[in-house]
Design an enzyme around this catalytic site. Structure first.
Site, short mmCIF file in Angstrom:
data_model
loop_
_atom_site.label_atom_id
_atom_site.label_comp_id
_atom_site.label_asym_id
_atom_site.label_seq_id
_atom_site.Cartn_x
_atom_site.Cartn_y
_atom_site.Cartn_z
N HIS A 207 53.77 -80.56 30.63
CA HIS A 207 52.89 -81.91 30.50
C HIS A 207 51.93 -81.46 31.47
CE1 HIS A 207 55.09 -83.63 33.64
NE2 HIS A 207 54.20 -84.34 33.91
N LYS B 284 56.31 -70.68 50.65
CA LYS B 284 55.43 -70.86 51.83
C LYS B 284 55.41 -72.40 52.33
CE LYS B 284 50.64 -70.68 53.41
NZ LYS B 284 50.74 -69.75 54.48
#
Length: 274
Positions: free
Chosen positions: A59, A218
């Site tokens: 969604h 990261k």
């Protein structure tokens, strides 16, 4: 919330061209409806738990507010300053520079270009831009909407192929701030190839957190949090890795092969039959 379809197991990357085009049309319709009243309409998707998606059903979301958020305000300022100096669009001028250089281009389609921007913070961050002037989603013509459905499929398939893993990301659209009152009487939109360049150029940011594998992401901490963001690989390296796993022909049906994750930069890899 915008549900992309009835199946919990199928996101944009798994949908047919027609299905993705219906999502594009929904984005544009929401932009037109909400943009007639609100200053800023933010359409976005968070994919994967790594990016905070707690609902497993694929969604997106739409938020609207009566003031420009910080990111939008910065973009608005810089685009207005550039247009005042040059009479041309900042992002289209930037795109022309990138197309000449070529080294950070990931996808170069008839109506859309995907580039790893030189200022990218995330390892495989990309910027999606229309090739011709268009200021917001509601202004996309039918050809641009079809092209967007196609390029989204290729880009997302490439992301998933990079590590042979569903790639988490946050993506969001930035378009001209409103409100945009509907014309009375309604007039047909001008074809994109005849539109003049304006202050704002529509674009989408893709912020994916993965670094070297599906399990390594990261983290923005320490020096990056308190001083300056650091790149873990160059934009040129990121672009060539993404180009390597992009298919020359994408049909939105065939499953990505596991070998996609082991492709070396510079080695052509065709994920779909031509």
């Amino acid at each position: 919330m915008i549900c992309f379809g009835p199946d919990h197991g199928r996101g944009l990357v798994d949908m047919t061209h027609v299905e993705v085009r219906s999502v594009v049309d929904t984005w544009a319709a929401q932009d037109a409806e909400l943009g007639a009243r609100w200053r800023w309409v933010q359409i976005f998707e968070n994919r994967g738990t790594a990016m905070g998606a707690s609902n497993p059903h694929p969604h997106g979301q739409v938020w609207a507010c009566d003031a420009l958020p910080d990111e939008a305000a910065v973009e608005d300022t810089h685009q207005r300053e550039h247009f005042a100096r040059s009479g041309s669009s900042l992002l289209l001028d930037y795109l022309r520079t990138e197309l000449v250089a070529g080294e950070r281009i990931v996808l170069n389609e008839e109506d859309w270009v995907v580039v790893v921007p030189f200022w990218a913070m995330w390892p495989f961050e990309t910027l999606l831009l229309p090739r011709r002037p268009v200021s917001r989603l509601a202004d996309l013509d039918p050809a641009q909407r079809d092209g967007l459905a196609h390029v989204l499929g290729r880009l997302l398939a490439g992301y998933d192929a990079l590590f042979a893993h569903p790639f988490p990301f946050s993506m969001g659209w930035h378009g001209a701030p409103g409100p945009h009152p509907a014309p009375t009487p309604p007039t047909p939109p001008m074809p994109s190839d005849r539109r003049p360049e304006t202050v704002w150029q529509l674009h989408a940011h893709f912020y994916p957190p993965l670094l070297r594998s599906p399990t390594i992401r990261k983290h923005v901490v320490g020096y990056e949090m308190f001083a300056e963001v650091q790149r873990d690989l160059t934009p040129e390296d990121a672009a060539i890795r993404l180009r390597t796993v992009m298919s020359a022909s994408w049909d939105s049906v065939v499953t990505l092969p596991p070998t996609a994750a082991t492709a070396l930069p510079g080695s052509p890899l065709h994920l779909r039959p031509s």
